[in-house]
Design a protein around this motif. Structure first.
Motif, PDB file in Angstrom:
ATOM      1  N   LYS A 192       0.856  -1.199   0.000  1.00 17.23           N
ATOM      2  CA  LYS A 192       0.000   0.000   0.000  1.00 17.23           C
ATOM      3  C   LYS A 192       0.894   1.252   0.000  1.00 17.23           C
ATOM      4  CE  LYS A 192      -3.529  -2.756   2.227  1.00 17.23           C
ATOM      5  NZ  LYS A 192      -4.721  -2.827   3.056  1.00 17.23           N
ATOM      6  N   MET A 193       0.519   2.317   0.707  1.00 16.89           N
ATOM      7  CA  MET A 193       1.337   3.541   0.689  1.00 16.89           C
ATOM      8  C   MET A 193       2.292   3.536   1.880  1.00 16.89           C
ATOM      9  SD  MET A 193       0.123   7.454   0.022  1.00 16.89           S
ATOM     10  CE  MET A 193      -0.303   7.863   1.712  1.00 16.89           C
ATOM     11  N   ASN A 194       3.195   2.538   1.863  1.00 17.73           N
ATOM     12  CA  ASN A 194       4.169   2.387   2.939  1.00 17.73           C
ATOM     13  C   ASN A 194       5.541   2.094   2.356  1.00 17.73           C
ATOM     14  OD1 ASN A 194       2.452   2.354   5.512  1.00 17.73           O
ATOM     15  ND2 ASN A 194       1.422   0.836   4.236  1.00 17.73           N
ATOM     16  N   ASN A 195       6.559   2.517   3.045  1.00 17.98           N
ATOM     17  CA  ASN A 195       7.977   2.278   2.753  1.00 17.98           C
ATOM     18  C   ASN A 195       8.556   3.217   1.680  1.00 17.98           C
ATOM     19  OD1 ASN A 195       8.366   0.384   4.731  1.00 17.98           O
ATOM     20  ND2 ASN A 195       8.010  -1.362   3.380  1.00 17.98           N
ATOM     21  N   THR A 196       9.459   4.050   2.126  1.00 13.17           N
ATOM     22  CA  THR A 196      10.239   4.894   1.219  1.00 13.17           C
ATOM     23  C   THR A 196      11.328   4.024   0.601  1.00 13.17           C
ATOM     24  OG1 THR A 196      11.844   5.419   2.934  1.00 13.17           O
ATOM     25  CG2 THR A 196       9.921   6.888   2.760  1.00 13.17           C
ATOM     26  N   LEU A 197      12.128   4.621  -0.263  1.00 11.01           N
ATOM     27  CA  LEU A 197      13.232   3.891  -0.877  1.00 11.01           C
ATOM     28  C   LEU A 197      14.218   3.383   0.174  1.00 11.01           C
ATOM     29  CD1 LEU A 197      14.636   2.913  -3.423  1.00 11.01           C
ATOM     30  CD2 LEU A 197      15.661   5.184  -3.659  1.00 11.01           C
ATOM     31  N   SER A 198      14.558   4.241   1.135  1.00 12.52           N
ATOM     32  CA  SER A 198      15.531   3.793   2.149  1.00 12.52           C
ATOM     33  C   SER A 198      14.928   2.714   3.050  1.00 12.52           C
ATOM     34  CB  SER A 198      16.063   4.975   2.968  1.00 12.52           C
ATOM     35  OG  SER A 198      15.003   5.750   3.472  1.00 12.52           O
ATOM     36  N   GLN A 199      13.635   2.817   3.319  1.00 12.04           N
ATOM     37  CA  GLN A 199      12.982   1.760   4.104  1.00 12.04           C
ATOM     38  C   GLN A 199      12.913   0.449   3.314  1.00 12.04           C
ATOM     39  OE1 GLN A 199       9.494   4.125   4.892  1.00 12.04           O
ATOM     40  NE2 GLN A 199      10.073   4.481   7.028  1.00 12.04           N
ATOM     41  N   THR A 200      12.774   0.579   1.994  1.00 12.92           N
ATOM     42  CA  THR A 200      12.758  -0.608   1.141  1.00 12.92           C
ATOM     43  C   THR A 200      14.117  -1.307   1.178  1.00 12.92           C
ATOM     44  OG1 THR A 200      11.136   0.472  -0.288  1.00 12.92           O
ATOM     45  CG2 THR A 200      12.314  -1.402  -1.236  1.00 12.92           C
ATOM     46  N   LYS A 201      15.179  -0.514   1.154  1.00 11.61           N
ATOM     47  CA  LYS A 201      16.536  -1.079   1.259  1.00 11.61           C
ATOM     48  C   LYS A 201      16.723  -1.790   2.595  1.00 11.61           C
ATOM     49  CE  LYS A 201      18.797   2.128  -1.896  1.00 11.61           C
ATOM     50  NZ  LYS A 201      19.369   3.494  -2.009  1.00 11.61           N
ATOM     51  N   ILE A 254      16.934 -14.344   6.158  1.00 10.91           N
ATOM     52  CA  ILE A 254      15.917 -15.257   6.712  1.00 10.91           C
ATOM     53  C   ILE A 254      14.982 -15.830   5.639  1.00 10.91           C
ATOM     54  CG2 ILE A 254      15.933 -14.285   9.047  1.00 10.91           C
ATOM     55  CD1 ILE A 254      13.432 -12.662   8.294  1.00 10.91           C
ATOM     56  N   MET A 255      15.187 -15.430   4.378  1.00  9.44           N
ATOM     57  CA  MET A 255      14.338 -15.914   3.299  1.00  9.44           C
ATOM     58  C   MET A 255      14.543 -17.415   3.083  1.00  9.44           C
ATOM     59  SD  MET A 255      12.064 -14.641   1.326  1.00  9.44           S
ATOM     60  CE  MET A 255      11.448 -15.313  -0.203  1.00  9.44           C
ATOM     61  N   PRO A 256      13.457 -18.225   3.102  1.00  4.05           N
ATOM     62  CA  PRO A 256      13.625 -19.665   2.853  1.00  4.05           C
ATOM     63  C   PRO A 256      14.146 -19.917   1.438  1.00  4.05           C
ATOM     64  CG  PRO A 256      11.295 -19.070   3.004  1.00  4.05           C
ATOM     65  CD  PRO A 256      12.074 -17.849   3.347  1.00  4.05           C
ATOM     66  N   LYS A 257      15.012 -20.895   1.294  1.00  9.20           N
ATOM     67  CA  LYS A 257      15.631 -21.162  -0.016  1.00  9.20           C
ATOM     68  C   LYS A 257      15.107 -22.461  -0.622  1.00  9.20           C
ATOM     69  CE  LYS A 257      19.775 -18.501   0.802  1.00  9.20           C
ATOM     70  NZ  LYS A 257      19.397 -18.048   2.171  1.00  9.20           N
ATOM     71  N   GLY A 258      15.071 -22.464  -1.944  1.00  7.33           N
ATOM     72  CA  GLY A 258      14.740 -23.697  -2.657  1.00  7.33           C
ATOM     73  C   GLY A 258      13.338 -24.214  -2.437  1.00  7.33           C
ATOM     74  N   LYS A 259      12.408 -23.323  -2.146  1.00  2.00           N
ATOM     75  CA  LYS A 259      11.022 -23.761  -1.968  1.00  2.00           C
ATOM     76  C   LYS A 259      10.239 -23.474  -3.248  1.00  2.00           C
ATOM     77  CE  LYS A 259      11.639 -24.770   2.468  1.00  2.00           C
ATOM     78  NZ  LYS A 259      11.001 -24.176   3.601  1.00  2.00           N
ATOM     79  N   TRP A 260       9.092 -24.069  -3.341  1.00  2.00           N
ATOM     80  CA  TRP A 260       8.367 -23.966  -4.606  1.00  2.00           C
ATOM     81  C   TRP A 260       7.313 -22.863  -4.620  1.00  2.00           C
ATOM     82  CZ3 TRP A 260       3.211 -24.799  -3.893  1.00  2.00           C
ATOM     83  CH2 TRP A 260       2.856 -25.494  -2.744  1.00  2.00           C
ATOM     84  N   CYS A 261       7.066 -22.219  -3.499  1.00  2.00           N
ATOM     85  CA  CYS A 261       6.037 -21.176  -3.533  1.00  2.00           C
ATOM     86  C   CYS A 261       6.621 -19.874  -4.113  1.00  2.00           C
ATOM     87  CB  CYS A 261       5.416 -21.003  -2.147  1.00  2.00           C
ATOM     88  SG  CYS A 261       5.555 -19.434  -1.374  1.00  2.00           S
ATOM     89  N   ASN A 262       5.830 -19.161  -4.914  1.00  2.60           N
ATOM     90  CA  ASN A 262       6.292 -17.907  -5.519  1.00  2.60           C
ATOM     91  C   ASN A 262       6.040 -16.763  -4.540  1.00  2.60           C
ATOM     92  OD1 ASN A 262       6.350 -19.695  -7.658  1.00  2.60           O
ATOM     93  ND2 ASN A 262       5.768 -18.141  -9.148  1.00  2.60           N
ATOM     94  N   VAL A 263       6.984 -15.849  -4.471  1.00  2.00           N
ATOM     95  CA  VAL A 263       6.855 -14.721  -3.547  1.00  2.00           C
ATOM     96  C   VAL A 263       6.925 -13.414  -4.337  1.00  2.00           C
ATOM     97  CG1 VAL A 263       7.776 -13.627  -1.468  1.00  2.00           C
ATOM     98  CG2 VAL A 263       7.969 -16.115  -1.753  1.00  2.00           C
ATOM     99  N   VAL A 264       6.018 -12.515  -3.993  1.00  2.00           N
ATOM    100  CA  VAL A 264       5.906 -11.237  -4.699  1.00  2.00           C
ATOM    101  C   VAL A 264       5.772 -10.124  -3.668  1.00  2.00           C
ATOM    102  CG1 VAL A 264       4.507  -9.918  -6.365  1.00  2.00           C
ATOM    103  CG2 VAL A 264       4.606 -12.419  -6.552  1.00  2.00           C
ATOM    104  N   LEU A 265       6.346  -8.971  -3.966  1.00  2.00           N
ATOM    105  CA  LEU A 265       6.057  -7.771  -3.173  1.00  2.00           C
ATOM    106  C   LEU A 265       5.517  -6.693  -4.115  1.00  2.00           C
ATOM    107  CD1 LEU A 265       9.081  -7.447  -0.699  1.00  2.00           C
ATOM    108  CD2 LEU A 265       6.666  -7.775  -0.082  1.00  2.00           C
ATOM    109  N   CYS A 266       4.318  -6.212  -3.840  1.00  2.00           N
ATOM    110  CA  CYS A 266       3.736  -5.112  -4.607  1.00  2.00           C
ATOM    111  C   CYS A 266       4.025  -3.831  -3.844  1.00  2.00           C
ATOM    112  CB  CYS A 266       2.244  -5.332  -4.806  1.00  2.00           C
ATOM    113  SG  CYS A 266       1.916  -6.833  -5.763  1.00  2.00           S
ATOM    114  N   VAL A 267       4.761  -2.944  -4.492  1.00  2.00           N
ATOM    115  CA  VAL A 267       5.343  -1.794  -3.800  1.00  2.00           C
ATOM    116  C   VAL A 267       4.912  -0.489  -4.473  1.00  2.00           C
ATOM    117  CG1 VAL A 267       7.339  -3.225  -3.162  1.00  2.00           C
ATOM    118  CG2 VAL A 267       7.478  -1.775  -5.201  1.00  2.00           C
TER     119      VAL A 267
END
Ligand code: 3PY
Length: 252
Positions: free
Chosen positions: A12-21, A30-43
């Motif tokens: 939504k209307m959250n996170n500036t560029l520096s907050q995104t970094k 902490i991101m799980p590796k090698g899993k089959w689920c797709n992950v998306v961030l709408c920014v």
């Protein structure tokens, strides 16, 4: 498994560029590796290009939160699906209830935006959902069917592999109230039935249908256990790396 599980954050209307970094730094280890689920961030649109680069290593695809339906023109402040695509995004949320409520999006403009997204090569995440009044009147299923049919009008079957539907009951958005797993499962099943009527069983089986509306680290597993709930569109909990990762793990 016929279809992808997709966990998508809606910032939504959250996170500036520096907050995104800062978010990217925090989620990377902490991101799980090698899993089959797709992950998306709408920014937010201003962060798309940077986010594509920042989240590449952890296999998080980027999406926008809306687009215009025209491909250019005198629409001050708006951006096209093509601009979003060229910025590197793969997804775009269409018809979120906040857009319908505050920016006059209708089933008609949602349909036009769905076509714009598909034509640009983006996957639309189409949001549908009933209000509390509509649920209490007992018209939820009719309303959802109407919204889905309008959104998909004139979308050819071969494009349906790249369409995601998100069921977001309005009474569960930003309220902390969640649909029960049974309520979520029931409506997602009904959405699949609508798609089956429009496109047949094969297409219906392949379409990802998400639940959205106060999905969080605590309730995700139960909601995702429903056979027709193929992922989530996550608001507030997608702003916290640890919570978002917990939801991703619940989907794996
Ligand atoms: C919410 O969880 O509140 C959402 O609106 C997700 O899109």
């Amino acid at each position: 498994r016929y279809r992808k599980t997709i966990i998508a954050g809606n910032w939504k209307m959250n996170n500036t560029l520096s907050q995104t970094k800062a978010f990217a730094e925090e989620i990377k280890p902490i991101m799980p590796k090698g899993k089959w689920c797709n992950v998306v961030l709408c920014v937010p649109a201003t962060n798309i290009q940077a986010a594509v680069r920042l989240f590449k290593d952890c296999h998080i695809a980027i999406g926008a939160e809306t687009c215009h339906y025209e491909d250019h023109g005198a629409y001050t402040g708006e951006i096209t699906a093509e601009m979003i695509k060229e910025a590197g995004a793969k997804y775009v949320i269409i018809g979120h209830s906040e857009r319908r409520q505050y920016y006059n999006e209708t089933d008609f403009t949602v349909n036009k935006k769905v076509h714009a997204a598909i034509n640009a090569g983006l996957t639309p995440i189409i949001c549908v959902g009933e209000s509390l009044e509509q649920r209490e009147l007992g018209v939820t299923m009719e309303l959802i069917a109407y919204q889905v049919k309008c959104a998909l009008a004139n979308v050819p079957a071969e494009k349906m592999r790249h369409v995601v539907i998100a069921y977001e009951p309005l009474w569960a958005i930003g309220t902390g109230k969640t649909a029960t797993a049974e309520q979520a499962g029931e409506v997602c099943q009904a959405i699949r039935a609508v798609i089956r009527k429009l496109y047949g069983a094969h297409v219906a089986r392949s379409v990802t249908i998400q639940y959205g509306g106060s999905m969080n680290a605590k309730n995700a597993a139960e909601l995702l256990a429903q056979p027709d709930v193929d992922g989530g569109l996550i608001g507030g909990a997608s702003l916290k790396p640890a919570d978002f990762v917990q939801i991703i793990n619940a989907a794996n």
